[in-house]
Design a protein around this motif. Structure first.
Motif, PDB file in Angstrom:
ATOM      1  N   ARG A  73      47.535 -24.561 -81.376  1.00  0.00           N
ATOM      2  CA  ARG A  73      46.792 -23.934 -80.279  1.00  0.00           C
ATOM      3  C   ARG A  73      46.766 -22.424 -80.435  1.00  0.00           C
ATOM      4  NH1 ARG A  73      45.676 -25.636 -74.965  1.00  0.00           N
ATOM      5  NH2 ARG A  73      44.203 -24.106 -74.113  1.00  0.00           N
ATOM      6  N   TRP A 104      46.902 -18.146 -73.200  1.00  0.00           N
ATOM      7  CA  TRP A 104      46.553 -19.467 -72.654  1.00  0.00           C
ATOM      8  C   TRP A 104      47.774 -20.200 -72.108  1.00  0.00           C
ATOM      9  CZ3 TRP A 104      49.057 -23.467 -75.001  1.00  0.00           C
ATOM     10  CH2 TRP A 104      49.696 -23.179 -76.237  1.00  0.00           C
ATOM     11  N   GLU A 163      41.596 -23.519 -66.260  1.00  0.00           N
ATOM     12  CA  GLU A 163      41.743 -24.589 -67.256  1.00  0.00           C
ATOM     13  C   GLU A 163      41.451 -25.894 -66.555  1.00  0.00           C
ATOM     14  OE1 GLU A 163      45.491 -24.470 -69.047  1.00  0.00           O
ATOM     15  OE2 GLU A 163      45.243 -22.470 -69.889  1.00  0.00           O
ATOM     16  N   GLU A 186      43.596 -20.105 -80.405  1.00  0.00           N
ATOM     17  CA  GLU A 186      43.407 -19.130 -79.345  1.00  0.00           C
ATOM     18  C   GLU A 186      43.642 -17.705 -79.806  1.00  0.00           C
ATOM     19  OE1 GLU A 186      42.262 -19.872 -76.498  1.00  0.00           O
ATOM     20  OE2 GLU A 186      42.472 -22.048 -76.485  1.00  0.00           O
ATOM     21  N   ASP A 193      37.324 -18.711 -70.780  1.00  0.00           N
ATOM     22  CA  ASP A 193      38.191 -19.420 -71.735  1.00  0.00           C
ATOM     23  C   ASP A 193      37.610 -19.354 -73.108  1.00  0.00           C
ATOM     24  OD1 ASP A 193      39.397 -21.520 -73.284  1.00  0.00           O
ATOM     25  OD2 ASP A 193      40.330 -22.121 -71.392  1.00  0.00           O
ATOM     26  N   ARG A 194      38.495 -19.085 -74.097  1.00  0.00           N
ATOM     27  CA  ARG A 194      38.028 -18.974 -75.469  1.00  0.00           C
ATOM     28  C   ARG A 194      37.515 -20.284 -75.982  1.00  0.00           C
ATOM     29  NH1 ARG A 194      41.111 -14.464 -78.752  1.00  0.00           N
ATOM     30  NH2 ARG A 194      41.672 -13.096 -77.029  1.00  0.00           N
ATOM     31  N   ARG A 196      51.582 -20.439 -67.440  1.00  0.00           N
ATOM     32  CA  ARG A 196      50.734 -21.603 -67.159  1.00  0.00           C
ATOM     33  C   ARG A 196      51.483 -22.886 -67.539  1.00  0.00           C
ATOM     34  NH1 ARG A 196      45.239 -20.587 -66.480  1.00  0.00           N
ATOM     35  NH2 ARG A 196      44.674 -18.376 -66.711  1.00  0.00           N
ATOM     36  N   ALA A 247      49.436 -25.905 -68.979  1.00  0.00           N
ATOM     37  CA  ALA A 247      49.085 -25.931 -70.402  1.00  0.00           C
ATOM     38  C   ALA A 247      50.216 -26.544 -71.223  1.00  0.00           C
ATOM     39  CB  ALA A 247      48.782 -24.518 -70.885  1.00  0.00           C
ATOM     40  N   ARG A 254      42.299 -11.819 -68.699  1.00  0.00           N
ATOM     41  CA  ARG A 254      41.664 -12.895 -69.438  1.00  0.00           C
ATOM     42  C   ARG A 254      40.373 -13.273 -68.752  1.00  0.00           C
ATOM     43  NH1 ARG A 254      42.851 -16.681 -73.197  1.00  0.00           N
ATOM     44  NH2 ARG A 254      41.768 -18.671 -73.020  1.00  0.00           N
TER      45      ARG A 254
END
Length: 514
Positions: free
Chosen positions: A58, A67, A135, A62, A126-127, A71, A74, A123
């Motif tokens: 990930r 991300w 998310e 990312e 979302d990428r 969080r 995630a 941020r």
């Protein structure tokens, strides 16, 4: 309740067994729990490797940890992609809380009544192409469904600068792995170890509980079995004591014919043998005591009967009161007096109250005057008395008691040796012992009765009889000799003499300082 030996043994064995079984159960359960926790930590260390691989993938996609920073949802998404080695059985679904579809710290959507606004940050979209800064993904599993070991709360991730991405600020001291992306270390991932299995909702923890319960039940059953076996064993081992107690009670009542049965082997059997030997010795002692009392009564009755007869004859005028009558009465009184004196000496010797005047003396010099005096008496009886005495036979003893021994031996030989016979006395030194040998000529004594000559009031009158003015001895002279020699550490033995009569051998230890 009286604590008998059986109960004491049973309680002691029970206490030892319960202590051993309890200690074994405690050690086993402790080792099992430690081993089980170590096994879980080893399995989760391998699971941490899977999670590290997912985090690396990930991060590669990312480009950073934004991300994941703050969080938890995630992290749970990554955990859902894992195949943990230890999983719990599925749990029934429960109603979700509105916040369940968002991780702790995640913001609810706008417009939901009473919902918090989305936290702002640097941020943007979302990428991965999902806009709105939120998310969105599949709803998470119910808590604990894919994380039975409490894996997520114990995971810590830090970036390359050591700043925490998720988890506590202090990096855990457990398993730690580097996060490497394209050959560059971008952070570290760590896992705090499990400390105990309590509260773990998994099939493995159920297995642990089952094993612990089995150990405890087994320990309890072993304890109960040990208690029952201890009670039976104590009664079985001590059953022979009941018979021994019965026998000793009978002996205490004077029933010396009682004997203990040999119902076992080992120490109790040896104890039964010793009790039987003691009972036999007591029985023989009682028989000797009764026989001695009968003999004493007989010995006293004879002179007393003679004295009574003489006195009645004098009172009735049948016999004149002259010197001969008085001498006869005096002779019988002396005989009674000698018997009483001998019995008194033996009683003192048995009680250890016979006094001795210990001194260093020469046995040859002590014996010579006695032999010279008895030579005249032997000649008057038609006997030849000769002797051979060694010089410097030094020993420690009581001169009066040793003289009494020699007088008794010479008196027996003079009294019981036939006229025309001989008496030989020899004194020698051999291996630190003084040997005094007194031999006489016929008549002798029958074979097999030599040892009985030292019994009290035992006389072989049929074999060694001689008419004497005193009517014979009391039968206590040799018994007195044996008691006196025992006090001097010596001994006496009787055997047949080469001269045809009796041979008496006296042995007394010499003075070691001479």
């Amino acid at each position: 309740m009286r604590l008998t030996i059986a109960r004491k043994i049973a309680l002691a064995v029970i206490a030892i067994v319960v202590l051993c079984v309890g200690t074994m159960a405690w050690v086993t359960t402790s080792n099992l729990q430690r081993g089980f926790i170590a096994y879980l930590n080893e399995m989760q260390a391998q699971d941490l490797g899977q999670l590290r691989d997912l985090v690396q993938a990930r991060h590669r996609r990312e480009g950073d940890f934004d991300w994941l920073r703050r969080r938890p949802r995630a992290l749970r998404e990554l955990l859902d992609q894992m195949n943990p080695r230890i999983q719990a059985a599925p749990e029934p679904r429960r109603p979700r809380h509105p916040d369940d579809q968002f991780g702790r710290g995640a913001a609810p959507p706008d417009g939901a009544g009473g919902q918090r606004p989305e936290p702002t940050g640097e941020r943007g979209p979302d990428r991965g192409g999902q806009g709105g800064g939120r998310e969105r993904g599949p709803p998470p599993h119910p808590p604990g469904a894919r994380d039975p070991m409490g894996f997520a709360p114990r995971v810590s991730i830090a970036d390359a600068d050591g700043l925490p991405v998720i988890g506590p600020r202090e990096f855990p001291a457990g398993v730690s792995l580097p996060i490497v992306v394209d050959g560059k270390t971008v952070g570290r991932i760590g896992l705090s170890p499990l400390r105990q299995a309590a509260g773990v909702d998994s099939g493995a923890s159920g297995f642990l509980r089952k094993q612990l319960n089995d150990i405890l039940w087994l320990a309890a059953l072993l304890g109960v079995g040990a208690i029952l076996l201890s009670i039976w064993l104590a009664r079985h081992l001590l059953r022979p004591i009941a018979s021994l107690r019965t026998v000793t009670a009978r002996l205490a009542r004077g029933e010396f014919d009682a004997r203990a049965p040999l119902v076992s082997r080992g120490e109790l059997a040896e104890l039964a043998v010793h009790i039987n030997e003691m009972a036999q010795a007591l029985q023989q002692s009682e028989q000797r005591r009764r026989k001695m009392l009968a003999d004493i009564a007989h010995e006293l009755r004879t002179p007393l009967t003679v004295v009574r007869g003489e006195l009645e004859a004098l009172l009735d005028g049948i016999r004149a009161t002259d010197t001969g009558a008085l001498e006869s009465l005096h002779e019988q009184v002396l005989r009674v007096n000698q018997l009483v004196d001998d019995l008194h000496q033996l009683t003192l010797a048995d009680a250890g109250e016979l006094r001795y005047d210990w001194q260093r003396l020469d046995l040859g010099a002590l014996a010579l005057p006695l032999l010279v005096r008895y030579r005249t008496r032997a000649q008057a009886a038609g006997l030849e008395l000769r002797w051979t005495l060694a010089n410097d036979v030094m020993l420690r003893g009581d001169s009066g008691r040793l003289s009494q021994i020699l007088v008794n031996l010479l008196e027996n030989s003079v009294r019981y040796t036939s006229e025309g016979g001989a008496i030989a006395v020899t004194l020698t030194k051999l291996d630190g012992v003084a040997e005094l040998l007194v031999e006489d000529s016929a008549p002798g004594v029958p074979d097999g009765v030599h040892e009985r000559l030292f019994e009290r009031l035992y006389r072989v009158d049929s074999a060694r009889a001689r008419t004497t003015p005193a009517g014979g001895g009391s039968g206590l002279g040799l018994a007195i000799c044996k008691a006196l020699l025992d006090a001097h550490g010596g001994g006496i033995a009787a055997s047949a003499s080469p001269l045809g009569g009796l041979r008496m051998l006296v042995r007394i230890p010499l003075d070691p300082n001479y």
